[in-house]
Design a protein around this motif. Structure first.
Motif, short mmCIF file in Angstrom:
data_model
loop_
_atom_site.label_atom_id
_atom_site.label_comp_id
_atom_site.label_asym_id
_atom_site.label_seq_id
_atom_site.Cartn_x
_atom_site.Cartn_y
_atom_site.Cartn_z
N UNK A 144 31.61 69.23 46.77
CA UNK A 144 31.16 67.86 47.01
C UNK A 144 30.56 67.68 48.39
N UNK A 145 30.53 68.73 49.20
CA UNK A 145 29.89 68.65 50.51
C UNK A 145 28.67 69.55 50.57
N UNK A 146 28.79 70.75 50.02
CA UNK A 146 27.73 71.75 50.11
C UNK A 146 27.15 72.05 48.73
N UNK A 147 25.85 72.19 48.70
CA UNK A 147 25.14 72.50 47.46
C UNK A 147 24.87 74.00 47.39
N UNK A 148 25.96 74.77 47.30
CA UNK A 148 25.85 76.23 47.33
C UNK A 148 26.57 76.87 46.14
N UNK A 149 26.70 76.14 45.05
CA UNK A 149 27.48 76.65 43.92
C UNK A 149 26.92 77.94 43.33
N UNK A 150 25.64 78.20 43.54
CA UNK A 150 25.03 79.42 43.02
C UNK A 150 25.37 80.66 43.86
N UNK A 151 25.95 80.44 45.03
CA UNK A 151 26.33 81.59 45.87
C UNK A 151 27.40 82.41 45.15
#
Length: 244
Positions: A144-151
């Motif tokens: 909910x803070x960083x848009x890095x789910x694909x990492x």
């Protein structure tokens, strides 16, 4: 500065390559402070870490310091909140260096981005191993803070950060200095990590500085923040979040 290459074998993550850089005129038996740098060759080549330390030493601003430049190897696998890497640093790399060189006090550990995350985890899993942490633009990802789910190691990173946030008392007595650029995506999670560490009683300071997520910005934070940390006189800017 004199440079010696070492290979640490038999670790949980395989062989670890590093260089130990010592001030000219010192011997291995001379106890010196130790600075351990994640992404060491890049810090040396692109952020001019060694030349900045050499100048500061000549000016009497920091004591002569020995530096370990860690080669990352498979960087994401090792640095992205991998407990095996934390164990490798504490149980394999540092004992190897201590066998070869006399140390003065506990080492300082530094890193940028995932290297900052790895630095925090190493001391978190092995409290008391390091006397100070210099964490630049840490990849302290949160849902909910960083848009890095694909990492690829998203869940490992967010899991570790969540564990840190649940602590209610100091985990380590190491001095912790965080810096982050005002124009980078990691600013919010660095603010929150600094607040978390302070709320749980850690010795922490945080500086928000002009710059982005790049080597030039990280180099600009060395003076005064890294240099003051290496003086052993406490963290600069402890009363303010924003550096000047």
């Amino acid at each position: 500065m004199a440079r010696t290459r070492l290979t640490v074998t038999g670790t949980p993550v395989g062989d670890v390559e590093l260089s130990v850089v010592s001030p000219v005129g010192t011997r291995r038996a001379h106890p010196l402070p130790l600075l351990v740098a994640h992404d060491g060759p890049e810090y040396s080549r692109r952020a001019h870490l060694l030349s900045r330390l050499r100048t500061a030493t000549a000016e009497g601003r920091v004591p002569p310091t020995r530096v370990v430049l860690l080669e990352p190897g498979p960087r994401n696998e090792r640095y992205a909140a991998n407990p095996d890497w934390a164990d490798t640093l504490a149980r394999h790399v540092l004992p190897t260096v201590r066998t070869a060189y006399a140390l003065d006090g506990r080492p300082t550990l530094m890193g940028a981005s995932l290297g900052a995350l790895a630095s925090l985890q190493a001391e978190w899993r092995h409290p008391g191993t390091f006397g100070a942490l210099f964490l630049q633009s840490g990849s302290f990802f949160r849902k909910r803070v960083d848009d890095e789910e694909d990492f690829e190691f998203w869940h490992r990173v967010t899991g570790f950060v969540s564990n840190v946030r649940r602590v209610r008392r100091p985990r380590t007595d190491a001095r912790v200095v965080l810096t982050c650029g005002l124009d980078e995506g990691n600013l919010t999670n660095n603010r929150q990590m600094a607040q978390t560490l302070a709320a749980s009683g850690h010795d922490v300071s945080f500086a928000e500085l002009p710059g982005r997520h790049d080597w030039r910005s990280w180099e600009s934070a060395f003076d005064p923040f890294l240099l003051t940390l290496l003086q052993g006189s406490g963290s600069p800017g402890s009363s303010s979040r924003r550096g000047t």
